[in-house]
Design a protein around this motif. Structure first.
Motif, PDB file in Angstrom:
ATOM      1  N   TRP A  99      -1.047   8.163   2.474  1.00 35.83           N
ATOM      2  CA  TRP A  99      -1.176   6.699   3.219  1.00 35.83           C
ATOM      3  C   TRP A  99       0.506   7.053   4.210  1.00 35.83           C
ATOM      4  O   TRP A  99       0.076   5.713   4.587  1.00 35.83           O
ATOM      5  N   THR A 100       0.999   7.616   4.406  1.00 36.52           N
ATOM      6  CA  THR A 100       1.932   7.463   6.209  1.00 36.52           C
ATOM      7  C   THR A 100       0.577   8.076   6.726  1.00 36.52           C
ATOM      8  O   THR A 100       1.387   7.886   7.777  1.00 36.52           O
ATOM      9  N   THR A 101      -0.139   9.428   6.483  1.00 35.24           N
ATOM     10  CA  THR A 101      -0.993   9.623   7.819  1.00 35.24           C
ATOM     11  C   THR A 101      -1.740   7.895   7.989  1.00 35.24           C
ATOM     12  O   THR A 101      -1.966   8.361   9.753  1.00 35.24           O
ATOM     13  N   ALA A 102      -2.324   7.927   7.121  1.00 39.74           N
ATOM     14  CA  ALA A 102      -3.306   6.125   7.707  1.00 39.74           C
ATOM     15  C   ALA A 102      -1.846   5.635   8.003  1.00 39.74           C
ATOM     16  O   ALA A 102      -2.953   4.896   9.018  1.00 39.74           O
ATOM     17  N   LEU A 103      -1.439   4.883   7.297  1.00 44.19           N
ATOM     18  CA  LEU A 103      -0.590   4.053   8.495  1.00 44.19           C
ATOM     19  C   LEU A 103      -0.144   4.645   9.748  1.00 44.19           C
ATOM     20  O   LEU A 103      -0.930   3.595  10.717  1.00 44.19           O
TER      21      LEU A 103
END
Length: 264
Positions: A99-103
């Motif tokens: 989720w962090t890398t996607a955002l």
């Protein structure tokens, strides 16, 4: 726009997402289905941009960003799922590395693409304004200002490379009398028709312009005096033998030509 390809990828991704949401619930496969569909669309956009990527810096940047977007959806997703997955539930999902890398990656790529599209739109406006400034609207040829600027550039290139260059001047005969007898609308059609033949004869190599009311000029690189004379004679013959729409049958319009050349 490749509507069929985008539609197939979007529908396939949505169908897979719904399958792993309602029929065989699996969060990891929902992530993969969604990212692979988006990645496929990004690569499809890159494939469409590939033929024009060398047209300018904006096209090249958009092509690279589309490729990066596709790689981001495929490679980043697979690496994170393999390293930190599978994800069985939403517990801790919004704090996970996926989720962090996607955002971060989506926000950065979206911002870059938006800025690039904004720049492309601004450059298109500037290009259109420059075209209007240097183009004669009636003939579609360069106006006097545009012809002189483009011509000076071409003369400098020919001089530095020691290439011959020739100038052909053309003047429509008895144009004022034609306007007086047949009207200014007919005169406009004569100018447009002559300009079309001149532009066709000059091709991509020559620089053609309307430098006065019924006066035209063509700069021909890699041409000597004999080649310029042949060019002028060809246009003169074709034009005098043709017919201009809107003029009475049997009305002939002719043009006079002059040539000059620089060999050193």
């Amino acid at each position: 726009v490749p509507y069929v390809g985008i539609g197939a990828l979007a529908c396939g991704g949505l169908a897979s997402f719904c399958w792993f949401l309602f029929i065989a619930p699996d969060l990891t496969w929902r992530i993969l289905a969604m990212n692979f569909a988006f990645g496929g669309i990004s690569l499809l956009v890159a494939a469409e941009l590939r033929p024009v990527r060398n047209n300018g810096p904006t096209e090249k940047i958009l092509f690279v960003l589309s490729l990066l977007s596709g790689v981001n959806f495929f490679v980043r997703t697979l690496i994170v799922v393999i390293a930190h997955g599978p994800f069985t539930s939403y517990d801790g999902f919004y704090g996970s590395s996926y989720w962090t890398t996607a955002l971060l990656s989506h926000a950065l790529l979206s911002l870059l693409i938006a800025l690039c599209l904004f720049s492309a739109a601004a450059l298109d406006v500037l290009k259109a304004l420059k075209t209007e400034t240097f183009t004669d609207p009636l003939s579609g040829l360069l106006n006097r200002r545009g012809f002189e600027e483009r011509g000076m550039l071409l003369l400098r290139h020919c001089a530095s490379a020691r290439f011959p260059v020739a100038l052909v001047l053309a003047d429509l005969d008895h144009f004022k009398a034609l306007n007086d007898v047949h009207g200014h609308g007919a005169g406009d059609r004569v100018i447009a028709d002559f300009a079309a033949k001149l532009r066709s004869a000059a091709g991509a190599r020559g620089v053609a312009g309307r430098i006065g009311g019924e006066e035209f000029a063509v700069l021909l690189p890699l041409s000597d005096l004999a080649a310029a004379r042949l060019f002028a004679e060809a246009v003169r013959t074709v034009y005098s033998a043709g017919h201009v729409d809107g003029l009475p049958q049997g009305t002939k319009v002719t043009a006079s030509f002059g040539v000059a050349a620089r060999s050193g």
